[in-house]
Design a protein around this motif. Structure first.
Motif, PDB file in Angstrom:
ATOM      1  N   ASP A 165       0.861  -1.188   0.000  1.00 30.71           N
ATOM      2  CA  ASP A 165       0.000   0.000   0.000  1.00 30.71           C
ATOM      3  C   ASP A 165       0.893   1.232   0.000  1.00 30.71           C
ATOM      4  O   ASP A 165       1.273   1.738   1.051  1.00 30.71           O
ATOM      5  CB  ASP A 165      -0.913   0.007   1.221  1.00 30.71           C
ATOM      6  N   PRO A 166       1.268   1.738  -1.175  1.00 29.52           N
ATOM      7  CA  PRO A 166       2.178   2.882  -1.268  1.00 29.52           C
ATOM      8  C   PRO A 166       1.620   4.167  -0.648  1.00 29.52           C
ATOM      9  O   PRO A 166       2.367   5.131  -0.480  1.00 29.52           O
ATOM     10  CB  PRO A 166       2.383   3.049  -2.781  1.00 29.52           C
ATOM     11  N   ARG A 167       0.329   4.179  -0.289  1.00 30.83           N
ATOM     12  CA  ARG A 167      -0.259   5.368   0.341  1.00 30.83           C
ATOM     13  C   ARG A 167      -0.276   5.250   1.863  1.00 30.83           C
ATOM     14  O   ARG A 167      -0.822   6.115   2.544  1.00 30.83           O
ATOM     15  CB  ARG A 167      -1.698   5.574  -0.158  1.00 30.83           C
ATOM     16  N   TYR A 168       0.334   4.221   2.395  1.00 32.29           N
ATOM     17  CA  TYR A 168       0.326   3.984   3.839  1.00 32.29           C
ATOM     18  C   TYR A 168       1.608   4.549   4.440  1.00 32.29           C
ATOM     19  O   TYR A 168       2.643   3.880   4.493  1.00 32.29           O
ATOM     20  CB  TYR A 168       0.191   2.492   4.103  1.00 32.29           C
ATOM     21  N   ALA A 169       1.548   5.797   4.907  1.00 34.83           N
ATOM     22  CA  ALA A 169       2.731   6.498   5.403  1.00 34.83           C
ATOM     23  C   ALA A 169       3.438   5.784   6.556  1.00 34.83           C
ATOM     24  O   ALA A 169       4.672   5.761   6.596  1.00 34.83           O
ATOM     25  CB  ALA A 169       2.353   7.926   5.801  1.00 34.83           C
ATOM     26  N   PRO A 170       2.713   5.191   7.542  1.00 32.06           N
ATOM     27  CA  PRO A 170       3.420   4.531   8.650  1.00 32.06           C
ATOM     28  C   PRO A 170       4.377   3.433   8.204  1.00 32.06           C
ATOM     29  O   PRO A 170       5.413   3.211   8.843  1.00 32.06           O
ATOM     30  CB  PRO A 170       2.283   3.979   9.512  1.00 32.06           C
ATOM     31  N   ALA A 171       4.065   2.730   7.123  1.00 31.56           N
ATOM     32  CA  ALA A 171       4.958   1.670   6.649  1.00 31.56           C
ATOM     33  C   ALA A 171       6.283   2.270   6.191  1.00 31.56           C
ATOM     34  O   ALA A 171       7.364   1.773   6.547  1.00 31.56           O
ATOM     35  CB  ALA A 171       4.299   0.893   5.512  1.00 31.56           C
ATOM     36  N   TYR A 172       6.225   3.352   5.420  1.00 30.06           N
ATOM     37  CA  TYR A 172       7.452   4.005   4.975  1.00 30.06           C
ATOM     38  C   TYR A 172       8.199   4.623   6.159  1.00 30.06           C
ATOM     39  O   TYR A 172       9.432   4.571   6.236  1.00 30.06           O
ATOM     40  CB  TYR A 172       7.132   5.095   3.949  1.00 30.06           C
ATOM     41  N   ASN A 173       7.448   5.223   7.089  1.00 32.19           N
ATOM     42  CA  ASN A 173       8.086   5.845   8.240  1.00 32.19           C
ATOM     43  C   ASN A 173       8.857   4.820   9.070  1.00 32.19           C
ATOM     44  O   ASN A 173      10.012   5.023   9.440  1.00 32.19           O
ATOM     45  CB  ASN A 173       7.050   6.547   9.110  1.00 32.19           C
ATOM     46  N   ASN A 174       8.214   3.693   9.354  1.00 27.84           N
ATOM     47  CA  ASN A 174       8.883   2.670  10.145  1.00 27.84           C
ATOM     48  C   ASN A 174      10.027   2.020   9.374  1.00 27.84           C
ATOM     49  O   ASN A 174      11.054   1.658   9.972  1.00 27.84           O
ATOM     50  CB  ASN A 174       7.878   1.613  10.599  1.00 27.84           C
ATOM     51  N   LEU A 175       9.899   1.905   8.075  1.00 25.56           N
ATOM     52  CA  LEU A 175      11.013   1.435   7.265  1.00 25.56           C
ATOM     53  C   LEU A 175      12.192   2.393   7.405  1.00 25.56           C
ATOM     54  O   LEU A 175      13.345   1.965   7.586  1.00 25.56           O
ATOM     55  CB  LEU A 175      10.590   1.313   5.796  1.00 25.56           C
ATOM     56  N   GLY A 176      11.898   3.697   7.344  1.00 28.45           N
ATOM     57  CA  GLY A 176      12.959   4.689   7.505  1.00 28.45           C
ATOM     58  C   GLY A 176      13.632   4.597   8.861  1.00 28.45           C
ATOM     59  O   GLY A 176      14.861   4.695   8.974  1.00 28.45           O
TER      60      GLY A 176
END
Length: 327
Positions: A165-176
């Motif tokens: 889900d490329p629109r799911y900001a928490p996934a990218y944030n936690n990846l970062g």
């Protein structure tokens, strides 16, 4: 200058560290003496238990986020990493309005929570997509793997969550967050920026990106990003402190001082910012106040490894003050 990343830590969103066996009184009773915890029941206004409610806790000074899920009786329990006056509790459950409060948790504290029904018809409540549910599941699995020290597995699961889900900001944030912990600063920055593309006003990603920019010496970029984090969450003491740090690094002592003072007010003086405030005073030409702040810090931290350096700063300030013409 002490790096803010060391002082405040990384902010992790999305319910990061699941506690095992949390839904039992035995879990609470068997905690070590002095270990803070929060527990209680989540119910409807007429006392009916709400199962599968998510209870999250956030600590402003560290941005540590843990969560528990209520059992069939609506019971939840969480052991917390430390005592604090600034915990934020957030609760959400399908079909109910979200609930939150700020409170101090210094021991084993009981907090029963009542949720109110969402008055909107079910047809007006946008259902969560299958992709979002899968992305959240993958993210939580990744965070659990990280908690167990399985770094590569965690990163792979978090990448899968973001791709699902490329629109799911928490996934990218936690990846970062976890790329940064693994030492991949370039990858972490890219992940935080992708989180902001997914949700431009996401506080967590703004704060984490600002902290990374600050810690890599990119103060001209860190300051506006930290300011955006403050705008996204005006109640965040950590964001105010980070903005103050960034402005101080840019030589803007008076502006930095204003944000440090706001940070202290928001955190109820839980943050230790005396050295930063002293530097802001000195930069603004307020030498006597700078000297007083450094002496106050030394009185509380005489065994701190930085004490020798601070003592040298005190001597320099005293010399500068004695050289000033008497009024």
């Amino acid at each position: 200058m002490k790096k803010l990343f060391t002082l405040l830590g990384l902010l992790v969103a999305g319910g990061t560290l699941a506690q095992e066996n949390t839904s039992s009184w035995g879990f609470v009773n068997n905690l070590p003496p002095g270990r803070p915890a929060i527990f209680g029941y989540v119910t409807t206004v007429d006392g009916q238990p709400i199962a599968n409610a998510m209870v999250e806790v956030y600590l402003n000074s560290e941005f540590r986020s843990d969560y528990a899920v209520t059992d069939s009786q609506g019971f939840y329990a969480l052991a917390l990493p430390q005592r604090s006056e600034v915990w934020e509790i957030r609760v959400k459950a399908d079909g109910f309005l979200p609930w939150s409060t700020r409170t101090g948790i210094l021991a084993k504290e009981r907090l029963d929570i009542v949720l109110r029904k969402d008055p909107r018809p079910a047809t007006e409540v946008k259902p969560e997509s299958k992709q979002r549910r899968q992305a959240r599941k993958l993210m939580q699995e990744g965070l659990e793997a990280a908690r167990k020290g399985q770094t590569q597995k965690a990163l792979e699961l978090l990448r899968q969550a973001a791709a699902t889900d490329p629109r799911y900001a928490p996934a990218y944030n936690n990846l970062g967050v976890h790329l940064r912990l693994a030492g991949d600063l370039e990858g972490a920055e890219a992940a935080f920026r992708q989180a902001l593309q997914a949700e431009s006003f996401d506080f967590y990603s703004r704060f984490n990106l600002a902290a990374l920019l600050y810690d890599t010496g990119r103060y001209h970029e860190a300051a506006p990003m930290a300011e955006q984090a403050v705008l996204a969450d005006p109640t965040s003491a950590a964001a105010e402190a980070l903005l103050g740090q960034s402005l101080l690094a840019l030589g803007q002592g008076q502006r930095a001082l204003e944000h440090f003072q706001r940070a202290l007010t928001l955190s109820q003086s839980q943050l230790d910012l005396e050295l930063e405030i002293s530097d802001a005073y000195a930069l603004s030409g307020r030498l006597a106040e700078a000297l007083a702040a450094k002496k106050s810090w030394l009185a509380k931290h005489s065994s701190d490894p930085r004490a020798t350096h601070v003592q040298a700063s005190v001597a320099k300030l005293e010399a500068r003050l004695s050289a000033e013409p008497k009024r």
